[in-house]
Scaffold this active site. Structure first.
Site, PDB file in Angstrom:
ATOM      1  N   ILE A  12     101.166  61.765  34.721  1.00 28.88           N
ATOM      2  CA  ILE A  12     101.329  60.833  33.489  1.00 28.88           C
ATOM      3  C   ILE A  12     102.457  59.908  34.078  1.00 28.88           C
ATOM      4  O   ILE A  12     102.723  58.814  33.617  1.00 28.88           O
ATOM      5  CB  ILE A  12     101.791  61.759  32.374  1.00 28.88           C
ATOM      6  CG1 ILE A  12     101.784  60.744  31.111  1.00 28.88           C
ATOM      7  CG2 ILE A  12     103.198  62.339  32.051  1.00 28.88           C
ATOM      8  CD1 ILE A  12     100.284  60.184  31.013  1.00 28.88           C
ATOM      9  N   SER A  34     113.031  65.270  40.088  1.00 26.48           N
ATOM     10  CA  SER A  34     111.544  66.038  40.379  1.00 26.48           C
ATOM     11  C   SER A  34     111.852  66.876  41.509  1.00 26.48           C
ATOM     12  O   SER A  34     112.648  66.492  42.379  1.00 26.48           O
ATOM     13  CB  SER A  34     110.419  64.987  40.550  1.00 26.48           C
ATOM     14  OG  SER A  34     109.273  65.474  40.855  1.00 26.48           O
ATOM     15  N   ARG A  35     111.268  67.816  41.423  1.00 23.27           N
ATOM     16  CA  ARG A  35     111.267  68.857  42.752  1.00 23.27           C
ATOM     17  C   ARG A  35     110.480  68.345  43.691  1.00 23.27           C
ATOM     18  O   ARG A  35     110.996  68.541  44.878  1.00 23.27           O
ATOM     19  CB  ARG A  35     110.500  70.255  42.291  1.00 23.27           C
ATOM     20  CG  ARG A  35     111.211  70.921  41.226  1.00 23.27           C
ATOM     21  CD  ARG A  35     110.456  72.336  40.745  1.00 23.27           C
ATOM     22  NE  ARG A  35     109.204  72.004  40.363  1.00 23.27           N
ATOM     23  CZ  ARG A  35     108.346  72.910  39.596  1.00 23.27           C
ATOM     24  NH1 ARG A  35     108.673  74.278  39.918  1.00 23.27           N
ATOM     25  NH2 ARG A  35     107.353  72.491  39.155  1.00 23.27           N
ATOM     26  N   LYS A  88     104.926  63.117  24.692  1.00 21.16           N
ATOM     27  CA  LYS A  88     104.482  63.926  23.601  1.00 21.16           C
ATOM     28  C   LYS A  88     103.743  65.239  24.582  1.00 21.16           C
ATOM     29  O   LYS A  88     103.466  65.029  25.487  1.00 21.16           O
ATOM     30  CB  LYS A  88     103.299  63.022  23.109  1.00 21.16           C
ATOM     31  CG  LYS A  88     102.056  62.751  23.723  1.00 21.16           C
ATOM     32  CD  LYS A  88     100.975  63.688  24.071  1.00 21.16           C
ATOM     33  CE  LYS A  88      99.827  63.425  24.859  1.00 21.16           C
ATOM     34  NZ  LYS A  88      99.201  64.558  25.315  1.00 21.16           N
TER      35      LYS A  88
END
Length: 302
Positions: A12, A34-35, A88
């Site tokens: 996303i 982020s990993r 969301k």
């Protein structure tokens, strides 16, 4: 332009958030966390605490993580005095989001619980047309292919992932935005794959003649429709709210810019020092999981 950090560089984020930020006149993507995911030309971090410590100039965070780990990151951002934007659904539970609301208020920072489908091109016009009319009935048909939109993402079927309510909550966000009067859930039938912890399909019944059909097993063309019958005619929102038809006639509303509009809204909220947290769509999901009659169906595998 204000610097912003994007946390969680998954599908996303890559498909929607990164392009929206690249085109924004208000925001400059200054860091990612982020990993494994990165964005070319943007400073990457693998540890959120390290980013918060190293980049004190970044006062705004956008969280794109799945709902299960999101609370800890959101809490850390707010405690660090950063304004926060949530993809969301805003959390796993209503209690989590109420806690974040209270923390944001105590810290004097902005919290924005986003509902991207409310920004679809036809939604505002649909709300305006329905205002003052009496809704006689409404039906949501929200059917899509989980393999296409969440390929191999088992978290959607884990507790907190919401199953078919992950897309279904988008429909509920539009419904709660456009209806002139609120409704409440009265019954639900939820289909659970034998090997999964969250539903893959749901049939919902609300007060006021409103019903909904959610299904994550539709292949081919996807269906995201909301049909409303009123005392003054019929309305149909198609393609997730991007298209508006009234009494069968198309009413073009211009380009669909859901995520750019969310970042426009976040800029307004930060400038005004005001939070925006509407939990009405999530209340309906919680009610469905509370009232729903469970039906076990065939196992699901990606």
């Amino acid at each position: 332009m204000q610097p912003i950090a994007l946390v969680g560089i998954g599908k996303i984020a890559v498909d929607q958030h990164v392009p929206a930020l690249a085109a924004s006149p208000d925001w400059h993507l200054a860091a990612t966390v982020s990993r494994s995911g990165t964005v070319e030309g943007v400073e990457p971090f693998t540890d959120f605490a390290a980013m918060l410590a190293a980049r004190e100039d970044i006062r705004v965070i956008s969280l794109c993580l799945p709902p299960q780990p999101r609370f800890a990151y959101a809490e850390a951002a707010l405690k660090a005095g950063r304004h926060l934007m949530l993809e969301k659904p805003p959390g796993q539970t209503l209690a989590e989001v109420h806690a974040l609301q209270a923390l944001a208020a105590a810290q004097g920072v902005v919290l924005f619980a986003t509902w991207h489908s409310r920004m679809a091109a036809g939604v505002a016009a649909a709300k305006a047309w329905l205002a003052g009319r009496v809704v006689q009935s409404a039906h949501i048909t929200w059917r899509e292919d989980v393999r296409k939109w969440h390929p191999g993402q088992d978290w959607v079927f884990e507790p907190g992932g919401m199953g078919v309510f992950d897309p279904g909550i988008n429909a509920l966000s539009v419904l709660t935005e456009v209806l002139p009067a609120p409704v409440h859930l009265t019954a639900a039938v939820l289909q659970y794959p034998a090997n999964r912890a969250t539903p893959i399909a749901a049939a919902l019944t609300f007060s006021g003649g409103v019903t909904a059909d959610f299904d994550w097993r539709q292949e081919g063309p996807q269906t995201w429709d909301i049909a409303v019958e009123t005392d003054g005619g019929s309305l149909l929102l198609r393609d997730g709210g991007a298209r508006l038809l009234i009494d069968g006639a198309e009413h073009p509303q211009g380009p669909n810019r859901e995520y750019p509009a969310l970042y426009d809204r976040m800029a307004e909220l930060v400038a005004a020092g005001r939070s925006d947290v509407d939990l009405a769509p999530m209340v309906h999901v919680a009610d469905a999981l509370s009232l729903g009659r469970r039906v076990v169906v065939e196992p699901f595998h990606f």
